[in-house]
Design a protein around this motif. Structure first.
Motif: not given
Length: 291
Positions: A88-109
Motif C-alpha cells: 500500500i502506497h498512500d497518496d502522501d507518502d514516498t520511497w527511496a528510489s531503490d525501495f522496491l528493488a531492495v525489498m523484493v531482493d530481501a524477500l527473494d533471499a
C-alpha cells in the motif's frame, strides 16, 4: 508486484506519489489507484499526463460515494493484485528510489519470511499554497530493529508505506478489516506477525511516512485529523480480542492481572512520593546546617 494507492481529493500529494512510483529502479509492478469518493477528473488528468511512462501498468478505480473506510479501499485495490507481492502506497507518502528493488531482493533471499518492513523515517511537512514544505524528520523504527508481537501489542510499529507482503498471505490471514475506519493497518499487522516472520530491511531509510500535524481537511493525516476515531477503534480491537480470549480462557487471570497492575502502579507512585518528601527533608536539613 502490485502497488495500491488510496486517494481522495489530494491531487497535489497524489502527483508526488505517482512520480515517486515511476522513479523506482525496479519496474516490474502494476499500480491500482483507488479514488475513494473523490473527484474523478483530477485523478484521471494526473494519470493521463504520465500515460506513456506508465506504459499500461496502471488502473484507476473511481468509487462513487466512497467505500466507507481506508481499509475497504485498500482491499478493493489489493484484491486485484498481480504477481507475488502487494504493498500500500498512500497518496502522501514516498520511497527511496531503490525501495522496491531492495525489498523484493530481501524477500527473494528469505523464502520463509512472509513480509518485509523497511527502515522508515517520518517527514514532518506543511502545505504552503502550491508548495509542500518540509519542517523536519524523525526515525520511525521498531525497537531492536525487529518486528515483534510484544511491541505491536502496545502500538503500531509498521506503517503501510514500509510493508511489502507476499500476496499468498492475504488468502491465509484475510484482508484489512473494513469495519475499522482507523487502526486497520495495526490490526492487520497483529494478524500478520502471528502468522509468520516479518523481516526488517535497510541500513538507511527506504520508506518515508509524511505527516502534517497542523493540517485540516483533505490534507490532514488520519492519525491527527481523526485522533478520536483512532482511540475508539483501538479500544474496539482490544475489546474484541479480550472477549475472544475470555471465551476461551475465562476471566480469572485477567481480573488478577488488572488488579496486580493497579496495585503495583499505586505502590511505585507511593514510593516516589516518599522519596520526594525525604529529599525535601534532606535539603532543608542541609540548608539549616549551612546557615
Amino acid at each position: 508486484m502490485s502497488i495500491v494507492i488510496r486517494t481522495k481529493n489530494r491531487a497535489q500529494l497524489l502527483r508526488r506519489a505517482l512520480d515517486d512510483i515511476l522513479a523506482q529502479t525496479f519496474h516490474e509492478w502494476h499500480l491500482t489507484v483507488v479514488n475513494d469518493g473523490g473527484e474523478s477528473a483530477p485523478v484521471d488528468k494526473l494519470v493521463a499526463e504520465r500515460k506513456s511512462t506508465f506504459a499500461g501498468r496502471v488502473d484507476v478505480i473511481h468509487v462513487e460515494g466512497g467505500t466507507g473506510s481506508m481499509e475497504a479501499a485498500a482491499n478493493l485495490g489489493a484484491q486485484r493484485a498481480r504477481g507475488d507481492f502487494v504493498i500500500i502506497h498512500d497518496d502522501d507518502d514516498t520511497w527511496a528510489s531503490d525501495f522496491l528493488a531492495v525489498m523484493v531482493d530481501a524477500l527473494d533471499a528469505d523464502q520463509d519470511a512472509i513480509a518485509a518492513t523497511a527502515r522508515t523515517e517520518i517527514v514532518f511537512e506543511r502545505i504552503d499554497g502550491g508548495r509542500v514544505v518540509e519542517m523536519g524528520r524523525s526515525p520511525f523504527v521498531p525497537p531492536g530493529e525487529m518486528v515483534t508481537i510484544y511491541d505491536l501489542l502496545q502500538t503500531n510499529r509498521v506503517v503501510p508505506i514500509s510493508l511489502l507482503v507476499r500476496r499468498a498471505v492475504y488468502d491465509e490471514i484475510g484482508w484489512y478489516d473494513p469495519i475499522l475506519r482507523a487502526v486497520g493497518d495495526w490490526e492487520f499487522n497483529l494478524r500478520l506477525v502471528r502468522h509468520g516472520r516479518v523481516i526488517f530491511v535497510g541500513d538507511e531509510p527506504l520508506a518515508f511516512w509524511h505527516q502534517r500535524p497542523h493540517a485540516t481537511g483533505p490534507a490532514s493525516n488520519s492519525v491527527f485529523g481523526e485522533s478520536l476515531e483512532h482511540l475508539q477503534f483501538d479500544r474496539m480491537v482490544r475489546d474484541r480480542e479480550l472477549r475472544d480470549y475470555i471465551d476461551r480462557n475465562g476471566i480469572g487471570g485477567l481480573l488478577y492481572l488488572s488488579k496486580y497492575i493497579e496495585e503495583t502502579a499505586r505502590y511505585y507512585s507511593l514510593q516516589q512520593t516518599i522519596r520526594r518528601a525525604a529529599a525535601r527533608v534532606v535539603d532543608k536539613v542541609r540548608i539549616r546546617r549551612r546557615s
